[in-house]
Design a protein around this motif. Structure first.
Motif, PDB file in Angstrom:
ATOM      1  N   ALA A  27       0.823  -1.210   0.000  1.00 52.79           N
ATOM      2  CA  ALA A  27       0.000   0.000   0.000  1.00 52.79           C
ATOM      3  C   ALA A  27       0.856   1.259   0.000  1.00 52.79           C
ATOM      4  O   ALA A  27       0.337   2.361  -0.189  1.00 52.79           O
ATOM      5  CB  ALA A  27      -0.919   0.013   1.221  1.00 52.79           C
ATOM      6  N   TRP A  28       2.170   1.114   0.223  1.00 53.58           N
ATOM      7  CA  TRP A  28       3.024   2.275   0.430  1.00 53.58           C
ATOM      8  C   TRP A  28       2.929   3.320  -0.688  1.00 53.58           C
ATOM      9  O   TRP A  28       2.815   4.519  -0.407  1.00 53.58           O
ATOM     10  CB  TRP A  28       4.477   1.844   0.655  1.00 53.58           C
ATOM     11  N   SER A  70       1.875   8.801  -1.077  1.00 60.78           N
ATOM     12  CA  SER A  70       1.669   9.913  -2.004  1.00 60.78           C
ATOM     13  C   SER A  70       0.325  10.603  -1.842  1.00 60.78           C
ATOM     14  O   SER A  70       0.215  11.806  -2.006  1.00 60.78           O
ATOM     15  CB  SER A  70       1.836   9.424  -3.446  1.00 60.78           C
ATOM     16  N   ARG A  71      -0.751   9.813  -1.520  1.00 61.81           N
ATOM     17  CA  ARG A  71      -2.069  10.467  -1.508  1.00 61.81           C
ATOM     18  C   ARG A  71      -3.012   9.845  -0.484  1.00 61.81           C
ATOM     19  O   ARG A  71      -4.179   9.551  -0.787  1.00 61.81           O
ATOM     20  CB  ARG A  71      -2.698  10.410  -2.898  1.00 61.81           C
ATOM     21  N   ALA A  72      -2.484   9.667   0.738  1.00 59.51           N
ATOM     22  CA  ALA A  72      -3.301   9.033   1.767  1.00 59.51           C
ATOM     23  C   ALA A  72      -4.587   9.821   2.013  1.00 59.51           C
ATOM     24  O   ALA A  72      -5.673   9.252   2.129  1.00 59.51           O
ATOM     25  CB  ALA A  72      -2.516   8.886   3.061  1.00 59.51           C
ATOM     26  N   GLY A  73      -4.486  11.150   2.091  1.00 62.29           N
ATOM     27  CA  GLY A  73      -5.658  11.986   2.362  1.00 62.29           C
ATOM     28  C   GLY A  73      -6.675  11.881   1.249  1.00 62.29           C
ATOM     29  O   GLY A  73      -7.862  11.647   1.488  1.00 62.29           O
ATOM     30  N   GLY A 125      -3.014  -5.059 -12.555  1.00 64.39           N
ATOM     31  CA  GLY A 125      -2.178  -3.863 -12.552  1.00 64.39           C
ATOM     32  C   GLY A 125      -1.691  -3.488 -11.171  1.00 64.39           C
ATOM     33  O   GLY A 125      -2.382  -3.695 -10.178  1.00 64.39           O
ATOM     34  N   ASP A 126      -0.468  -2.929 -11.129  1.00 58.08           N
ATOM     35  CA  ASP A 126       0.135  -2.584  -9.840  1.00 58.08           C
ATOM     36  C   ASP A 126      -0.625  -1.463  -9.138  1.00 58.08           C
ATOM     37  O   ASP A 126      -0.673  -1.411  -7.913  1.00 58.08           O
ATOM     38  CB  ASP A 126       1.600  -2.169 -10.033  1.00 58.08           C
ATOM     39  N   GLY A 127      -1.212  -0.555  -9.925  1.00 58.38           N
ATOM     40  CA  GLY A 127      -1.949   0.541  -9.328  1.00 58.38           C
ATOM     41  C   GLY A 127      -3.115   0.028  -8.498  1.00 58.38           C
ATOM     42  O   GLY A 127      -3.343   0.474  -7.373  1.00 58.38           O
ATOM     43  N   TRP A 128      -3.858  -0.921  -9.050  1.00 58.61           N
ATOM     44  CA  TRP A 128      -5.008  -1.472  -8.326  1.00 58.61           C
ATOM     45  C   TRP A 128      -4.571  -2.321  -7.151  1.00 58.61           C
ATOM     46  O   TRP A 128      -5.240  -2.371  -6.123  1.00 58.61           O
ATOM     47  CB  TRP A 128      -5.919  -2.266  -9.264  1.00 58.61           C
ATOM     48  N   LYS A 129      -3.418  -3.008  -7.313  1.00 56.65           N
ATOM     49  CA  LYS A 129      -2.908  -3.803  -6.200  1.00 56.65           C
ATOM     50  C   LYS A 129      -2.602  -2.881  -5.011  1.00 56.65           C
ATOM     51  O   LYS A 129      -2.960  -3.186  -3.869  1.00 56.65           O
ATOM     52  CB  LYS A 129      -1.640  -4.553  -6.640  1.00 56.65           C
ATOM     53  N   ALA A 130      -1.958  -1.736  -5.319  1.00 60.09           N
ATOM     54  CA  ALA A 130      -1.645  -0.782  -4.251  1.00 60.09           C
ATOM     55  C   ALA A 130      -2.929  -0.231  -3.632  1.00 60.09           C
ATOM     56  O   ALA A 130      -3.038  -0.089  -2.410  1.00 60.09           O
ATOM     57  CB  ALA A 130      -0.786   0.346  -4.802  1.00 60.09           C
ATOM     58  N   ASN A 131      -3.929   0.051  -4.486  1.00 59.26           N
ATOM     59  CA  ASN A 131      -5.205   0.550  -3.962  1.00 59.26           C
ATOM     60  C   ASN A 131      -5.874  -0.478  -3.053  1.00 59.26           C
ATOM     61  O   ASN A 131      -6.407  -0.131  -1.997  1.00 59.26           O
ATOM     62  CB  ASN A 131      -6.157   0.867  -5.125  1.00 59.26           C
ATOM     63  N   THR A 132      -5.861  -1.753  -3.500  1.00 56.49           N
ATOM     64  CA  THR A 132      -6.460  -2.811  -2.683  1.00 56.49           C
ATOM     65  C   THR A 132      -5.783  -2.866  -1.324  1.00 56.49           C
ATOM     66  O   THR A 132      -6.444  -2.905  -0.279  1.00 56.49           O
ATOM     67  CB  THR A 132      -6.300  -4.180  -3.373  1.00 56.49           C
ATOM     68  N   ALA A 133      -4.440  -2.872  -1.339  1.00 58.40           N
ATOM     69  CA  ALA A 133      -3.696  -2.965  -0.083  1.00 58.40           C
ATOM     70  C   ALA A 133      -3.990  -1.755   0.804  1.00 58.40           C
ATOM     71  O   ALA A 133      -4.153  -1.888   2.022  1.00 58.40           O
ATOM     72  CB  ALA A 133      -2.215  -3.085  -0.359  1.00 58.40           C
TER      73      ALA A 133
END
Lengths: 315, 323
Positions: free
Chosen positions: A56-57, A62-65, A279-287
């Motif tokens: 999730a890092w 970059s855009r936690a808020g 995709g890595d973007g969605w993986k990060a979003n999921t995490a």
């Protein structure tokens, strides 16, 4: 005292002699193995949290808020979990309003009022069995009853796939759990408290309301929090009663009733649908969504555990 | 508690000092309130019964509709592909069995080991410190473990250790479900072991038994019905687990009948959820909506878990009777 205490050397010699002059190696290994099986669960938890955090890092750094405050989107860099969080909160509110009072009332009846008749034993057994029914079966119940049969009430414009249906389904799911936990909390209050109250002329309800419930309250409250946390993380039944897995528009300016009868999603449902995207973007979003979910659930569970430890009372 | 429903006091100040049954019963208002509360409590209790009946009726009614429309031969011909009218029960049953057995291979040793440590070895203070581990694990939602099974267990364990090539495997799903089941097995088994009276332990220690001997030869046999109950409950929980399978076992569009846990597969719960979210949902043969298959699978799942739960309840009751 210290004058007659055996020296360390004597003590070990005596201990060894009593043990048959052998160290209990097998026993130590066995104990270590048992402890290891417990610590493995801890290791799993740590790895789980660790990988979710590292996956999730990219999002959290970059855009936690923005992630927490923006809606679902087709673009992975703009998608957020606001609707999921709001949806889950509304569902949980529904469960708290519907399942908690009903569950506590049923538990009071079964534990305090009901005599030990065959019917009442049957009711308790039935509740125990309901607690073991897989959650997805509750989803089917919700689909048939709330989504299809009661469509006109639950959500006339969205084919019954509304907050009302989702909330009622989750309420049915946690009801037996709430009943069982409350019954246990009531059972722990000693008879003498009730008898003292009856002795000064209280009626049955007064005994329950003014004497039994206050003592059982911490247990009931802890149980209620844990069941709400359970409902918060529940996904399978919501897939059946139509939580939106794709794009969801939540227009502003609706009345509360329109919102409740409208389309919905929940945080775990979003995690599920994102986990299937490539995709890595969605993986990060999921995490990242998992981290949000875990933070909420762990904080709630921790609160429940602390509360229980604080008020845990031995009679 | 700051309440004053002191009827007797009120009555005596009013001047009427005779003691009658009528007065001892209390004021009518107070009695009406009692009756009303009782009625409300009974209604709340009946709702649980209504839910059970609704589950059974809903499942059976819709199942009959499905069975009337489907070609019964399709329930036994190889392959679960609702889209093309193939509803092979054996395919999803084998998948379910594989996932549950793998789950129990994980959960039984870890859960029972943790239970025995907490009940027989841990001091009260370590117990208080270690138990939250299991409670936290019990609180982790199943979607999260689905993600974990897909992103960590499958690449690291299943592909690394067993040489699987698929992104989705039955094995990964089984391990994920197993992790979810550990706390349940541990807590039921620990209750059973903890309930064994200390007299039994002390008698064994008194004739010189070691700790391990006491744990394995005295406490374990005495608690064995509770241990069996914990395993049955765990198995039943594993059968009904949905999200881990839906995420990590793959095969959302259909599955073939096979026994290989290193390949994707479909379980009963997975089949229900993928029918529900529509990845299988296309109108099939005339009059037959593949969607309706989920009621039939749901009914089978319900009966299966109910039978297991009733069985485990028997075992738990035996523990209570013994001590």
């Amino acid at each position: 005292m210290s004058a007659i205490a055996p020296t360390r050397h004597v003590q070990t010699t005596v201990e060894l002699a009593l043990r048959g002059r052998r160290r209990d190696v097998a026993g130590r290994v066995f104990q270590g193995g048992l402890l290891l099986s417990l610590l493995l669960s801890l290791a799993i938890l740590i790895v789980l949290l660790g990988t979710s955090l590292s996956d999730a890092w990219p999002v959290l750094s970059s855009r936690a808020g923005a992630f927490v405050t923006s809606n679902v989107s087709r673009l992975d860099v703009r998608a957020g979990v606001r609707q999921g969080i709001v949806g889950s909160m509304i569902l949980i509110g529904f469960v708290a309003i519907v399942a908690m009072p009903l569950g506590i009332a049923a538990a009071i009846y079964l534990q305090e009022y009901a005599r030990d008749t065959r019917i009442n034993r049957l009711l308790t057994t039935n509740i125990r069995n309901l607690a073991g029914v897989p959650s997805i079966v509750y989803g089917i119940l919700g689909l048939v009853v709330f989504v299809q049969a009661l469509r006109a009430v639950t959500g006339p414009n969205v084919f019954g796939r509304s907050y009302v249906s989702g909330g009622l389904t989750l309420s049915a799911l946690v009801l037996p759990i709430v009943i069982l936990i409350t019954m246990e909390a009531l059972r722990a209050v000693p008879r003498s408290i009730r008898e003292a109250a009856y002795g000064v002329g209280a009626t049955q309800w007064e005994v329950v309301r003014h004497h039994v419930l206050p003592y059982a309250a911490p247990g009931i409250f802890t149980g209620a929090i844990l069941s709400l946390a359970r409902a918060f993380g529940e996904t399978a039944p919501l897939l059946l009663v139509g939580a939106v897995t794709g794009y969801l528009s939540t227009p502003g300016g609706r009345t509360p009733l329109e919102i409740l009868q409208g389309q919905y999603t929940s945080l775990p449902t979003q995690i599920f649908s994102w986990s299937r995207l490539a995709g890595d973007g969605w993986k990060a979003n999921t995490a990242a969504a998992i981290i949000v979910l875990l933070v909420i659930i762990l904080v709630v569970n921790l609160a429940a555990i602390l509360l229980r430890n604080r008020y845990d009372r031995r009679w | 508690m700051g309440v004053c429903d002191c009827d007797l006091v009120m009555a005596s100040t009013a001047g009427d000092r005779s003691l009658s049954i009528e007065r001892l019963r209390g004021r009518p208002r107070r009695r009406r309130k009692e009756a009303l509360v009782r009625v409300l409590l009974v209604i709340a209790t009946t709702i649980s019964l209504v839910i059970s009946i609704a589950i059974v009726v809903a499942l059976i009614e819709q199942t009959i509709r499905f069975l009337a429309a489907v070609d019964l031969g399709e329930l036994w011909t190889e392959g679960w592909r609702p889209r093309s009218g193939q509803f092979d029960l054996l395919t999803i049953f084998i998948g379910t069995l594989e996932v549950s057995v793998i789950a129990m291979v994980i959960a039984a040793p870890l859960g029972l080991g943790a239970a025995m440590y907490l009940s027989e070895y841990a001091t009260p203070s370590t117990r208080r410190r270690l138990k939250p581990i299991l409670e936290t694990l019990a609180g982790i939602p199943s979607v999260v473990l689905g993600y974990f099974a897909l992103q960590v267990v499958n690449p690291m364990l299943v592909q690394g250790l067993f040489g699987a090539t698929s992104t989705f495997t039955i094995m990964a799903a089984g391990i994920g479900v197993g992790i979810l089941t550990i706390p349940l097995v541990a807590s039921v088994a620990e209750d059973a072991m903890y309930a064994v009276p200390n007299a039994l332990r002390e008698a064994a220690f008194g004739i010189g038994a070691r700790r391990k001997t006491v744990a394995t030869r005295v406490v374990f046999p005495a608690a064995v019905s509770g241990v069996v109950a914990s395993l049955i409950l765990g198995f039943s929980r594993a059968l009904g687990e949905t999200m881990v399978v839906a995420i990590a076992a793959g095969a959302t569009a259909g599955a073939t009948r096979h026994w290989n846990p290193l390949e994707p597969g479909q379980t009963m719960t997975g089949a229900i959820s993928s029918l529900a979210i529509g990845s299988d949902q296309v109108k099939g043969a005339a009059g037959l909506n593949p969607f309706d298959a989920l009621y039939f699978v749901g009914l089978l799942l319900f009966m299966l878990t109910l039978a297991l739960n009733v069985m485990s309840e028997r075992f738990v009751r035996r523990v209570r009777r013994d001590f």
